[in-house]
Design an enzyme around this catalytic site. Structure first.
Site, mmCIF file in Angstrom:
data_model
loop_
_atom_site.group_PDB
_atom_site.id
_atom_site.type_symbol
_atom_site.label_atom_id
_atom_site.label_comp_id
_atom_site.label_asym_id
_atom_site.label_seq_id
_atom_site.Cartn_x
_atom_site.Cartn_y
_atom_site.Cartn_z
ATOM 1 N N LYS A 66 38.111 38.872 58.442
ATOM 2 C CA LYS A 66 38.987 39.582 57.511
ATOM 3 C C LYS A 66 39.667 40.795 58.143
ATOM 4 C CE LYS A 66 36.730 38.010 53.273
ATOM 5 N NZ LYS A 66 36.130 38.439 51.975
ATOM 6 N N ASP A 103 39.936 40.232 46.788
ATOM 7 C CA ASP A 103 38.525 40.324 46.426
ATOM 8 C C ASP A 103 38.277 41.295 45.270
ATOM 9 O OD1 ASP A 103 37.459 38.436 48.178
ATOM 10 O OD2 ASP A 103 37.288 39.871 49.818
#
Length: 274
Positions: A66, A103
């Site tokens: 990420k 997220d």
């Protein structure tokens, strides 16, 4: 030809993302191909470039990439910039890559819409200060939690996150060794990788308030220890992050296709399987 999508990770074979996105696509009659791509860290950037050069439209990104996905992008959304990480890459019309992080939005949507929790006024304990914690911290504050106390095994990382948020009246850091003396919280979010990496979490039960909600960002086997601890400590609710997984995927799907899928049937089917 169906649009091409993928999820990058290492390892990645366990990923539920292909199933989730294909289930979403079926709701709208959208033809797409979605596959897993296992890329070692040193091969990630080249693997991503190859995928998009061959016509890839969008990619999800999971551990351990990420941070690299954020660095690789040409444009970054506010959510990605806050987190310093990205779990979504999208090819722009001119061929450049845009990074986004869904997220935090996924967590808040799972809590507020699926579980009907009003987050306003909650005193919140955030365990961890790495990429997962950074991805959700701002979203919890935006959703109205009253305070956010960040505790991390490396205190400097927690302090850096609190400094980046810049709201000293609401955001505090404490030492991991002081957990037993911190009192109790309404909302406890586990953003550590202890469950994912197989390490144990030793947490004092005194953290759990009378009506506390405990939530692990991981799901399935990785969340078992934390969820069991929360239930043993008397938490009113103890949930894993499967709903967050589905909701963050829905955010990405909406960004790519301009349509928001119905997440509940997908969530329920996955809940039966994990």
């Amino acid at each position: 030809m169906p649009s091409q999508f993928a999820v990058f990770g290492h390892p990645i074979a366990h990923s539920l993302s292909p199933r989730i996105h294909q289930d979403f696509a079926r709701q709208f009659g959208i033809a797409l191909e979605y596959r897993t791509i296992d890329a070692a860290p040193e091969a990630f950037a080249e693997s991503v470039r190859t995928f998009f050069a061959a016509g890839g439209a969008g990619a999800n990104v999971t551990l351990p990439h990420k941070g690299a996905a954020f660095a690789l992008a040409d444009e970054r959304s506010e959510a990605a910039t806050r987190a310093g990480t990205a779990n979504v890459l999208t090819r722009l019309p001119d061929g450049r890559l845009a990074a986004h992080n869904t997220d935090g939005a996924g967590l808040v949507r799972d809590l507020t819409e699926r579980h009907r929790v009003d987050l306003r006024g909650h005193d919140t304990l955030l365990l961890g200060a790495g990429g997962a914690a950074r991805a959700v911290a701002w979203s919890l504050l935006d959703a109205g939690v009253q305070t956010l106390t960040i505790v991390n095994r490396t205190p400097e990382t927690a302090d850096a996150l609190a400094d980046a948020i810049g709201e000293p009246a609401r955001v505090h850091t404490r030492y991991w060794d002081d957990l037993a003396s911190l009192g109790s919280y309404d909302l406890i979010v586990n953003a550590t990788s202890a469950g994912v990496l197989g390490g144990g979490l030793s947490l004092p039960m005194s953290l759990v308030g009378a009506r506390a909600l405990c939530y692990d960002l991981a799901y399935g086997a990785a969340a078992i220890d934390f969820v069991a601890w929360a239930r043993a400590a008397g938490a009113r609710y103890a949930w894993d992050g499967l709903g967050m997984l589905v909701e963050q995927a829905a955010e990405a799907f909406d960004a790519w296709h301009g349509r928001r899928p119905d997440t509940e049937p997908v969530y329920q089917a996955l809940r039966m399987a994990v």
